[in-house]
Design a protein around this motif. Structure first.
Motif: not given
Length: 436
Positions: A61-66, A175-181
């Motif tokens: 799973p990857v979390t990213a800022v939109l 970036l928000a905590a947990g976002a890696t891109g």
């Protein structure tokens, strides 16, 4: 930069992470979906909007800022990017020529990895929150997105060679905590909308529905009904306005003749409570240098206005709300009220409307209290517009707060924006979107 502590997950946030952790049930090749979706949640600490997808082999799973701007999806490849399916984009390849970056990695001497490859097309991933750019490799890898996610993540559709840019760990600062891109929704060739449309052979359009809380909103790519509970279908009731092209790039790194990949609309006037605000209308048009005009941004938490426009709008709003007790301004806002003295309606605080007049009066985007006002500390309720300075690149930047619980359809094939106005009028929200 220090990261904020992990938020306590609400039910909706748990749904978001359920999507990220769900086992991938990929569709067979040739069985292309008519639409795919991404869940979106708002990070309360930063006001950024987060989405998630699955990537690599084995999938993670990857979390990213939109981001409505940007050029490609970029992810941090420094922090343990492991995959057996990634592939470099060779410098002489058609993909590299289409990327038009003019960069080629040739001097990496370390062990080959996604972030360290030679004869590899180079890109310039940008953190559009902090406006920091760097160089990075263009590579491809497996990317999977769901075809539905309520009541639970549904069958996943997989793009086996989705192009993205490798970023560095330092690029995730801010970036928000947990976002890696960051996941680009722009009109760029290798942003999500165009790549997903090509991979799954559906229309080059997407609908964006942001929520004001950590409840799950949605991005819908392709052809799908815009259905919300309870029994609301917005598919044929949107108003439309043209999407304009800024002929000068607004990216941090760009070529001399590059056009902007961001979304601009033709605001011709601004009204408060139905009355036109006196302002310099030339600021609302895009000039030959690419300055001025109005764009939409999900990385700007609140709407940003050039100084003279900001003063004109706040003065007009103050005049229309003279009977509501004012309180000391709460940064970054300039006009604040005693929230206990402001009434409530179905569409938020009972305050005058703010109207973005587009090509015609019939196509105006009317903003109600839920999207114009922001609850601040000490019980203050503030007009949610920010002074962007006397010479900003863009005169009006419509920020995320003003778009929340509004359905926005970005139709890249027809170059138009569809908008619903506030879903609260219909007694529903973006959290009630249903697909499948």
């Amino acid at each position: 930069m220090a990261r904020s502590s992990r938020l306590v997950a609400s039910t909706a946030t748990a749904l978001f992470f359920l999507f990220l952790s769900a086992a991938c049930s990929c569709r067979a090749a040739g069985d292309s979906p008519s639409a795919v979706v991404l869940p979106v949640r708002k990070d309360s600490a930063t006001g950024q909007y987060l989405t998630g997808f699955r990537q690599r082999t084995p999938q993670v799973p990857v979390t990213a800022v939109l981001d409505l701007g940007g050029g490609t999806l970029w992810v941090d490849c420094d922090a343990g990017y492991v995959s057996s399916s990634y592939a470099r984009v060779p410098c002489a390849s058609k993909l590299c020529r289409l990327a038009k970056t003019g960069a080629c990695a040739t001097s990496c001497v370390g062990k080959p990895s996604p972030g360290c490859l030679n004869d590899t097309c180079g890109g310039f991933p940008e953190n559009t929150v902090t406006r920091v750019s760097t160089g990075g490799n263009l590579i491809t890898d497996v990317l999977s997105v769901p075809t539905t996610f309520r009541p639970a993540p549904g069958p996943f559709a997989t793009a086996p060679a989705f192009l993205f840019t490798c970023g560095a760990t330092f690029l995730t600062e801010g970036l928000a905590a947990g976002a890696t891109g960051m996941a680009s929704l722009s009109r760029a060739r290798f942003a999500l909308p165009t790549q997903l449309a090509a991979a799954f052979r559906f229309s080059r359009k997407f609908a964006l529905c942001l929520t004001s809380t950590s409840a799950a909103g949605v991005v819908v790519f392709g052809d799908a009904p815009y259905a919300f509970q309870p029994g609301v279908d917005l598919s044929k009731s949107l108003l439309y306005t043209p999407l304009l092209v800024n002929n000068v790039s607004t990216a941090g790194v760009s070529g001399e003749k590059d056009k902007s990949s961001e979304y601009f609309i033709g605001v011709t006037a601004i009204k408060v409570n139905g009355r036109a605000v006196p302002l310099n209308a030339s600021l609302l048009t895009i000039d030959r240098q690419g300055g001025g005009g109005t764009k939409l941004s999900t990385v700007a938490p609140y709407t940003v206005l050039e100084t003279s426009i900001h003063k004109a709008v706040t003065d007009a709003f103050a005049a229309e709300t003279a009977m509501i007790p004012r309180v000391r301004a709460v940064a970054p806002f300039k006009l604040c009220y005693d929230g206990s003295k402001v009434g409530s309606t179905r569409v938020g605080p009972a305050v005058p409307t703010v109207e973005l007049v587009l090509q015609s009066e019939a196509a105006s985007w009317v903003v109600f209290g839920a999207n114009s006002m922001v609850a601040a500390k000490g019980g203050a309720l503030c007009l949610g517009v920010v002074d962007g300075g006397a010479a900003p690149r863009t005169s009006v930047v419509v920020g995320g707060h003003m778009m929340e619980d509004n359905l926005l359809e970005f139709d890249l094939q027809r170059s138009r924006l569809g908008f619903s106005s506030s879903l609260l009028f219909r007694q529903t929200t973006c959290n009630n979107f249903r697909l499948g």
